[in-house]
Enzyme design. Structure first.
Site, short mmCIF file in Angstrom:
data_model
loop_
_atom_site.label_atom_id
_atom_site.label_comp_id
_atom_site.label_asym_id
_atom_site.label_seq_id
_atom_site.Cartn_x
_atom_site.Cartn_y
_atom_site.Cartn_z
N ASP A 44 8.50 -32.79 -18.99
CA ASP A 44 9.16 -31.48 -18.95
C ASP A 44 10.40 -31.47 -19.85
O ASP A 44 11.35 -32.22 -19.62
CB ASP A 44 9.62 -31.15 -17.51
CG ASP A 44 8.44 -30.98 -16.56
OD1 ASP A 44 7.40 -30.45 -16.98
OD2 ASP A 44 8.58 -31.37 -15.38
N ASP A 92 9.37 -38.67 -21.23
CA ASP A 92 9.44 -37.71 -20.14
C ASP A 92 8.54 -36.54 -20.57
O ASP A 92 8.22 -36.42 -21.76
CB ASP A 92 10.90 -37.27 -19.96
CG ASP A 92 11.05 -36.13 -18.98
OD1 ASP A 92 10.42 -36.20 -17.90
OD2 ASP A 92 11.77 -35.16 -19.29
N SER A 141 7.29 -35.12 -12.00
CA SER A 141 6.66 -33.88 -11.55
C SER A 141 5.28 -34.09 -10.93
O SER A 141 4.44 -34.79 -11.48
CB SER A 141 6.53 -32.92 -12.74
OG SER A 141 5.70 -31.83 -12.37
N ASP A 184 15.17 -35.51 -21.69
CA ASP A 184 16.06 -34.35 -21.89
C ASP A 184 17.04 -34.21 -20.73
O ASP A 184 17.81 -33.26 -20.69
CB ASP A 184 15.23 -33.05 -22.02
CG ASP A 184 14.60 -32.65 -20.69
OD1 ASP A 184 14.17 -33.54 -19.93
OD2 ASP A 184 14.56 -31.44 -20.40
N GLY A 213 15.05 -33.43 -14.38
CA GLY A 213 14.72 -34.82 -14.07
C GLY A 213 14.72 -35.17 -12.59
O GLY A 213 14.25 -36.23 -12.21
N ASN A 216 3.26 -31.80 -10.84
CA ASN A 216 2.38 -30.94 -11.65
C ASN A 216 2.05 -31.57 -13.00
O ASN A 216 1.38 -30.94 -13.82
CB ASN A 216 3.05 -29.58 -11.89
CG ASN A 216 3.22 -28.78 -10.60
OD1 ASN A 216 2.24 -28.37 -10.01
ND2 ASN A 216 4.46 -28.59 -10.16
N ARG A 264 11.67 -32.00 -6.77
CA ARG A 264 11.66 -30.60 -6.30
C ARG A 264 12.65 -30.39 -5.14
O ARG A 264 13.47 -29.49 -5.16
CB ARG A 264 10.25 -30.24 -5.85
CG ARG A 264 10.01 -28.76 -5.75
CD ARG A 264 8.57 -28.49 -5.34
NE ARG A 264 7.62 -29.12 -6.23
CZ ARG A 264 6.33 -29.31 -5.95
NH1 ARG A 264 5.86 -28.94 -4.77
NH2 ARG A 264 5.52 -29.88 -6.81
C1 BG6 Z 1 10.95 -32.96 -13.60
C2 BG6 Z 1 11.79 -31.77 -13.96
O1 BG6 Z 1 10.18 -33.35 -14.70
O2 BG6 Z 1 10.09 -32.67 -12.50
C3 BG6 Z 1 12.54 -31.26 -12.73
O3 BG6 Z 1 12.71 -32.11 -14.97
C4 BG6 Z 1 11.56 -31.00 -11.59
O4 BG6 Z 1 13.25 -30.11 -13.07
C5 BG6 Z 1 10.76 -32.26 -11.32
O5 BG6 Z 1 12.26 -30.61 -10.42
C6 BG6 Z 1 9.73 -32.10 -10.20
O6 BG6 Z 1 8.73 -31.20 -10.61
P1 BG6 Z 1 7.61 -30.61 -9.67
O7 BG6 Z 1 6.62 -30.03 -10.66
O8 BG6 Z 1 7.03 -31.74 -8.88
O9 BG6 Z 1 8.25 -29.57 -8.82
MG MG Z 2 12.61 -33.52 -18.50
#
Ligand code: BG6
Ligand code: MG
Length: 220
Positions: free
Chosen positions: A12, A10, A117, A171, A47, A119, A50
């Site tokens: 984040d 993972d 994510s 995590d 995890g 991002n 959004r």
């Molecule tokens: C995960 C995080 O990796 O990504 C979450 O643990 C988050 O907390 C999710 O909401 C989505 O992320 P993003 O960057 O697309 O908003």
């Molecule tokens: Mg994570």
């Protein structure tokens, strides 16, 4: 012959501390909306996507939000979050992360990232670790989020290692469930209570060296 031939990370909260930035960005939004939010509630957001994260925050609101409003606020949180991640550099790698990944690759073990994510690619680029992975999951190809095993199975398929020969590192509680449902060995890092269902819990990735079980796993 090693028992495990692939390690799926993972991002984040495992490779870098963006879990903290997610929290701070959500906290800012929740304060603006006058909704109670703290670090304990935040553990449930780890995890999950959004919009699902926003739904968890809105559980403590009396107001009903339309789909448009939800999208507006999720986007607003993302703008706050992007302010944090634009300054990420290789110095923001969590202790032990790079060393561990390089050690695995030296041993011929495949590595992948399974993050939900949107991002993720920006963060990986800012950390300067794009070339350390055989595969990075593109969320556009994933239909179901964690705890569904799809994202880990997709990574395992694309590195060409069967799930039984993969280790997943997470995590989040939903992430550990996803790894186990995929039939992989689950390693939990971070808050031990959150990852209590893992097969092995590490304080952080520096522990791979001194931890007997994980040393054994990558040496076997
Ligand atoms: C995960 C995080 O990796 O990504 C979450 O643990 C988050 O907390 C999710 O909401 C989505 O992320 P993003 O960057 O697309 O908003
Ligand atoms: Mg994570």
């Amino acid at each position: 012959m090693s028992k495990y031939e692939g390690v799926i990370f993972d991002l984040d909260g495992v490779i870098t501390d963006t879990a903290r930035y997610h929290y701070l960005a959500w906290k800012r939004l929740a304060d603006e909306l006058n909704i109670y939010f703290d670090e304990k509630i935040n553990e449930r957001l780890k995890g999950v996507s959004r919009l699902e994260s926003l739904e968890i925050i809105l559980e403590r609101s009396n107001k009903k939000y339309s789909q448009e409003e939800k999208e507006y606020y999720a986007n607003k949180k993302n703008e706050y979050y992007k302010e944090f991640i634009k300054n990420i550099t290789p110095k923001d790698l969590l202790p032990g992360a790079l060393e561990f990944i390089e050690e695995l690759r030296k041993r011929g073990i495949k590595t992948a990232i399974a993050s939900v994510s949107k991002n993720a690619f920006t963060i990986i680029e800012n950390l300067g670790i794009g070339d350390k992975f055989d595969y990075i999951v593109d969320t556009n190809n994933i239909k179901k989020g964690k705890p569904d095993p799809e994202i880990f199975l997709n990574a395992s398929y694309n590195i060409g290692v069967s799930p039984q020969k993969c280790i997943g590192i997470e995590d989040s509680a939903v992430g550990i469930i996803a790894i186990k449902r995929a039939g992989m060995f689950a390693v939990g890092v971070g808050n031990p209570e959150t990852v209590k269902e893992a097969d092995l819990i590490l304080k952080d990735l520096t522990e791979y060296k001194k931890n007997f079980r994980i040393t054994l796993i990558i040496k076997e």
